[in-house]
Design a protein around this motif. Structure first.
Motif, PDB file in Angstrom:
ATOM      1  N   ILE A  76       0.894  -1.163   0.000  1.00 57.36           N
ATOM      2  CA  ILE A  76       0.000   0.000   0.000  1.00 57.36           C
ATOM      3  C   ILE A  76       0.931   1.210   0.000  1.00 57.36           C
ATOM      4  O   ILE A  76       1.911   1.270   0.741  1.00 57.36           O
ATOM      5  CB  ILE A  76      -0.977  -0.024   1.197  1.00 57.36           C
ATOM      6  CG1 ILE A  76      -0.254  -0.268   2.516  1.00 57.36           C
ATOM      7  CG2 ILE A  76      -2.041  -1.086   0.958  1.00 57.36           C
ATOM      8  CD1 ILE A  76      -1.150  -0.095   3.734  1.00 57.36           C
ATOM      9  N   TYR A  77       0.640   2.153  -0.865  1.00 57.87           N
ATOM     10  CA  TYR A  77       1.610   3.222  -1.138  1.00 57.87           C
ATOM     11  C   TYR A  77       1.404   4.426  -0.238  1.00 57.87           C
ATOM     12  O   TYR A  77       0.278   4.763   0.116  1.00 57.87           O
ATOM     13  CB  TYR A  77       1.503   3.640  -2.615  1.00 57.87           C
ATOM     14  CG  TYR A  77       1.653   2.460  -3.548  1.00 57.87           C
ATOM     15  CD1 TYR A  77       2.910   1.928  -3.829  1.00 57.87           C
ATOM     16  CD2 TYR A  77       0.528   1.856  -4.101  1.00 57.87           C
ATOM     17  CE1 TYR A  77       3.043   0.828  -4.659  1.00 57.87           C
ATOM     18  CE2 TYR A  77       0.654   0.743  -4.930  1.00 57.87           C
ATOM     19  CZ  TYR A  77       1.910   0.231  -5.202  1.00 57.87           C
ATOM     20  OH  TYR A  77       2.037  -0.866  -6.018  1.00 57.87           O
ATOM     21  N   TYR A  78       2.508   5.086   0.071  1.00 56.56           N
ATOM     22  CA  TYR A  78       2.433   6.347   0.805  1.00 56.56           C
ATOM     23  C   TYR A  78       1.802   7.394  -0.086  1.00 56.56           C
ATOM     24  O   TYR A  78       2.154   7.508  -1.266  1.00 56.56           O
ATOM     25  CB  TYR A  78       3.828   6.830   1.208  1.00 56.56           C
ATOM     26  CG  TYR A  78       4.495   5.971   2.231  1.00 56.56           C
ATOM     27  CD1 TYR A  78       3.863   5.672   3.438  1.00 56.56           C
ATOM     28  CD2 TYR A  78       5.775   5.456   2.009  1.00 56.56           C
ATOM     29  CE1 TYR A  78       4.489   4.884   4.393  1.00 56.56           C
ATOM     30  CE2 TYR A  78       6.401   4.671   2.957  1.00 56.56           C
ATOM     31  CZ  TYR A  78       5.760   4.385   4.145  1.00 56.56           C
ATOM     32  OH  TYR A  78       6.374   3.604   5.074  1.00 56.56           O
ATOM     33  N   THR A  83       4.892  -1.963 -10.002  1.00 52.45           N
ATOM     34  CA  THR A  83       4.385  -3.034  -9.140  1.00 52.45           C
ATOM     35  C   THR A  83       2.926  -3.352  -9.481  1.00 52.45           C
ATOM     36  O   THR A  83       2.531  -4.521  -9.543  1.00 52.45           O
ATOM     37  CB  THR A  83       4.468  -2.633  -7.650  1.00 52.45           C
ATOM     38  OG1 THR A  83       5.753  -2.097  -7.386  1.00 52.45           O
ATOM     39  CG2 THR A  83       4.225  -3.814  -6.747  1.00 52.45           C
ATOM     40  N   ASN A 130      -2.679  -4.386   6.826  1.00 58.06           N
ATOM     41  CA  ASN A 130      -3.722  -4.226   5.796  1.00 58.06           C
ATOM     42  C   ASN A 130      -4.006  -5.533   5.072  1.00 58.06           C
ATOM     43  O   ASN A 130      -5.121  -5.780   4.623  1.00 58.06           O
ATOM     44  CB  ASN A 130      -3.320  -3.138   4.785  1.00 58.06           C
ATOM     45  CG  ASN A 130      -2.565  -3.694   3.584  1.00 58.06           C
ATOM     46  OD1 ASN A 130      -3.153  -4.103   2.591  1.00 58.06           O
ATOM     47  ND2 ASN A 130      -1.240  -3.735   3.673  1.00 58.06           N
ATOM     48  N   TYR A 131      -2.967  -6.361   4.949  1.00 57.54           N
ATOM     49  CA  TYR A 131      -3.132  -7.591   4.182  1.00 57.54           C
ATOM     50  C   TYR A 131      -4.134  -8.539   4.833  1.00 57.54           C
ATOM     51  O   TYR A 131      -4.778  -9.315   4.141  1.00 57.54           O
ATOM     52  CB  TYR A 131      -1.783  -8.305   4.033  1.00 57.54           C
ATOM     53  CG  TYR A 131      -0.713  -7.488   3.339  1.00 57.54           C
ATOM     54  CD1 TYR A 131      -0.958  -6.880   2.114  1.00 57.54           C
ATOM     55  CD2 TYR A 131       0.558  -7.336   3.912  1.00 57.54           C
ATOM     56  CE1 TYR A 131       0.030  -6.153   1.474  1.00 57.54           C
ATOM     57  CE2 TYR A 131       1.553  -6.606   3.279  1.00 57.54           C
ATOM     58  CZ  TYR A 131       1.289  -6.014   2.055  1.00 57.54           C
ATOM     59  OH  TYR A 131       2.262  -5.306   1.419  1.00 57.54           O
ATOM     60  N   ILE A 170       6.184  -7.124  -3.873  1.00 57.79           N
ATOM     61  CA  ILE A 170       6.733  -5.877  -3.310  1.00 57.79           C
ATOM     62  C   ILE A 170       7.993  -5.505  -4.078  1.00 57.79           C
ATOM     63  O   ILE A 170       8.518  -6.306  -4.847  1.00 57.79           O
ATOM     64  CB  ILE A 170       7.119  -6.066  -1.813  1.00 57.79           C
ATOM     65  CG1 ILE A 170       8.119  -7.226  -1.661  1.00 57.79           C
ATOM     66  CG2 ILE A 170       5.887  -6.288  -0.961  1.00 57.79           C
ATOM     67  CD1 ILE A 170       8.777  -7.297  -0.310  1.00 57.79           C
ATOM     68  N   ASP A 187      13.016  -2.831  -1.786  1.00 57.00           N
ATOM     69  CA  ASP A 187      13.272  -1.879  -0.699  1.00 57.00           C
ATOM     70  C   ASP A 187      12.547  -2.241   0.593  1.00 57.00           C
ATOM     71  O   ASP A 187      12.955  -1.814   1.663  1.00 57.00           O
ATOM     72  CB  ASP A 187      12.862  -0.449  -1.121  1.00 57.00           C
ATOM     73  CG  ASP A 187      11.467  -0.360  -1.740  1.00 57.00           C
ATOM     74  OD1 ASP A 187      10.943  -1.398  -2.194  1.00 57.00           O
ATOM     75  OD2 ASP A 187      10.904   0.747  -1.769  1.00 57.00           O
ATOM     76  N   HIS A 246      10.526  -7.633  -6.317  1.00 54.41           N
ATOM     77  CA  HIS A 246      11.075  -7.292  -7.632  1.00 54.41           C
ATOM     78  C   HIS A 246      12.118  -6.184  -7.495  1.00 54.41           C
ATOM     79  O   HIS A 246      12.316  -5.617  -6.419  1.00 54.41           O
ATOM     80  CB  HIS A 246       9.959  -6.907  -8.607  1.00 54.41           C
ATOM     81  CG  HIS A 246       9.209  -5.666  -8.242  1.00 54.41           C
ATOM     82  ND1 HIS A 246       9.805  -4.426  -8.202  1.00 54.41           N
ATOM     83  CD2 HIS A 246       7.918  -5.459  -7.880  1.00 54.41           C
ATOM     84  CE1 HIS A 246       8.909  -3.523  -7.857  1.00 54.41           C
ATOM     85  NE2 HIS A 246       7.750  -4.128  -7.638  1.00 54.41           N
ATOM     86  N   PHE A 251      14.288  -2.569  -8.855  1.00 59.99           N
ATOM     87  CA  PHE A 251      13.949  -1.153  -9.002  1.00 59.99           C
ATOM     88  C   PHE A 251      13.922  -0.749 -10.459  1.00 59.99           C
ATOM     89  O   PHE A 251      14.719  -1.225 -11.270  1.00 59.99           O
ATOM     90  CB  PHE A 251      15.008  -0.261  -8.329  1.00 59.99           C
ATOM     91  CG  PHE A 251      14.936  -0.251  -6.838  1.00 59.99           C
ATOM     92  CD1 PHE A 251      13.745  -0.494  -6.174  1.00 59.99           C
ATOM     93  CD2 PHE A 251      16.077   0.019  -6.091  1.00 59.99           C
ATOM     94  CE1 PHE A 251      13.683  -0.471  -4.790  1.00 59.99           C
ATOM     95  CE2 PHE A 251      16.026   0.032  -4.712  1.00 59.99           C
ATOM     96  CZ  PHE A 251      14.835  -0.204  -4.063  1.00 59.99           C
TER      97      PHE A 251
END
Ligand code: MSP
Length: 517
Positions: free
Chosen positions: A11-13, A25, A232-233, A257, A260, A287, A289
């Protein structure tokens, strides 16, 4: 009931809008989710936004609004980006939703009740960019290598700690066993190497700011944003709210993911679950970058490009195909405009698009757009059989690639068939057959084979290029929706109904100028 397949993205910032790294992703997870649906799995594909913590609080403050207002304002931009990329998620969770916050408190309370949490004090370094505590040896010239423009904070505060250290042995056993996996292998070794050096307990609350979920027994503290986020998952899966659903879809099949955040997902997360005897994830796949000019793409390194900047030129399909095919999945990859144009033109405009327009044109010109009777077995010659064989091999290759969670390898396999269909056109030369009335049935047979190849190419490539696939089915006169198709029924050679009416249409992938900007 069909087998469940549960896949998640991070979940992204939401301190900012999405960039290509986030899009990467999403597209990869979407490819896998669509493929699994075609395989007949009952897929749950979860994505969402990580809305608490200092990073978001600071972003909101900089805009002069409350964090929740900021979140409500920016989350639609994330939805828009995923819509522009045709991401077929089944659920989108926000960590500020009650369906998340309540079960998070339940989980953390349970940890506390079981003696897994104690009060201590923390003194050390903190990177707000990562929302993570750092040891001095993780820094380069006093800066976080992932967030070089941010100052590292020196934190000294009373915190609650989770007894992470006691899980080291169990984590080693877990990732050494074959029953669960961290992929690719290099990431598994990385995790094992680090865990073997021993683990410290984890500071799991913060006291110096308020934007988070309160610790239920001590509301001066908010739950550390990573503990909140990882949960969250399971909260989205029904943990502590819908037991039947939770039991049906958990444990998750794949947490996809970026590398990082491997440590959080392969060490902290399974340890939290072990502490409450909840089953751990089946696979964590990290994965690589996406790099631009050699640097990890992020907003703070000013290389942020929005996904929509590229879909304007390449379309959603072109975008998706490029990143999946060009970046060897699992490794780092470099984005450049030039390579994107080159890949689009060679694979999509030439190999795929030209094949489609040639076949549809010939079907129109020679057969009035009517798909002929399905060839009987004794009407097929060697060339035809090699074409059908190439399809079978491509399909088998794709399934094997998916077992290894590699969209890149899957697309390579699919393209062996696209190329084979192109060489079949040259080999059987329908234009020559069309000149000879006595060859009319042969002409029908080869054009049937080619139209059927297009139908199957659309099916195989649907997880990567869903729009083109659906359009191609439409042009072949097929009624069905590809997102309800299944390999088991639609993936069998000979499925194109006789009498379907084909139409020509514009180029599926209009060629781009090499210097197009
Ligand atoms: N909020 C945390 C994740 C919590 S998950 C329980 C977070 N968010 S993030 O917005 O920083 O997104 C991180 C993820 O975005 C990476 O793990 C990766 O999936 C994706 N990427 C961000 N930049 C990327 C690249 N430059 N290249 C590839 N993926 C990238 O961390």
């Amino acid at each position: 009931m069909a087998n469940s397949f549960y896949i998640t993205t991070p979940i992204y910032y939401i301190n900012d809008v999405p960039h290509l790294g986030h899009g990467y992703t999403e597209v990869a997870a979407d490819f896998i989710a669509r493929f699994k649906r075609l395989q007949g799995f009952d897929v749950t594909f979860l994505t969402g936004t990580d809305e608490h913590g200092q990073k978001i609080a600071q972003a909101a403050e900089a805009k002069g609004v409350k964090p929740k207002e900021w979140a409500d304002e920016i989350v639609p931009r994330w939805h828009e980006a995923w819509k522009a990329l045709d991401i077929s998620y089944d659920d989108f969770i926000r960590t500020t939703e009650a369906r998340h916050e309540k079960p998070v408190q339940t989980f953390v309370q349970e940890l506390y009740d079981r003696g897994e949490i104690y009060l201590g004090s923390y003194e050390g370094l903190y990177c707000v960019g990562c929302e993570a505590f750092k040891s001095p040896d993780e820094l380069i010239d006093g800066k976080c290598p992932l967030h070089p423009t941010r100052e590292i904070e020196h934190v000294k505060e009373e915190n609650y700690f989770f007894r992470l250290s006691k899980y080291a042995e169990r984590l080693i056993d877990l990732w050494e066993s074959d029953e669960r996996s961290v992929m690719p292998e290099v990431r598994r070794n990385e995790v094992l190497g680090k865990v073997r050096q021993g683990l410290d307990d984890l500071s799991m609350s913060r006291i110096s700011f308020e934007w988070g979920i309160p610790i239920p027994w001590d509301s001066k503290h908010v739950i550390y944003v990573w503990i909140d986020a990882l949960l969250n998952y399971i909260t989205a899966a029904g943990y502590a709210s819908d037991e039947a659903r939770f039991n049906r879809i958990w444990p998750v099949d794949v947490h996809l993911i970026g590398k990082d955040i491997l440590w959080f997902h392969s060490v902290i997360w399974p340890a939290m679950l072990m502490a409450l005897d909840v089953p751990v994830p089946k696979t964590v796949y990290a994965h690589g970058f996406l790099l631009v000019g050699g640097a990890k793409m992020s907003k703070s390194s000013l290389t942020g490009i929005s996904p929509q900047d590229l879909t304007e030129t390449f379309g959603s399909d072109g975008y998706r195909y490029y990143f999946l095919r060009e970046v060897s999945f699992g490794q780092d990859g470099t984005f450049s405009w030039e390579s994107m144009v080159a890949r689009y033109n060679s694979d999509l405009a030439n190999d795929y698009g030209n094949l489609a327009s040639r076949v549809l044109n010939m079907a129109g010109r020679y057969l009035g757009g009517a798909v002929p009777r399905t060839p009987a077995d004794d009407e097929l010659d060697e060339a035809d059989r090699r074409l059908i064989d190439a399809y079978d091999q491509a399909f088998t290759g794709m399934e094997a690639a998916l077992d290894g969670l590699s969209p890149t390898e899957a697309l390579k396999a699919a393209w062996t068939f696209v190329r084979k269909a192109n060489s079949y056109v040259e080999e059987v030369a329908p234009w020559a057959l069309a000149k000879d009335e006595s060859q009319h049935r042969r002409l029908e047979v080869v054009l049937y084979n080619l139209a059927e190849s297009l139908r199957l190419i659309a099916l195989l490539t649907f997880p990567a290029t869903p729009r083109a696939s659906q359009e191609l089915w439409r042009r072949l006169g097929i009624d069905g929706e590809l997102d309800r198709a299944a390999f088991a029924t639609d993936g069998v050679w000979g499925g194109l109904p006789a009498g379907s009416k084909t139409t020509k249409g514009d180029a599926l992938f209009p060629r781009l100028d090499d210097d197009q900007k």
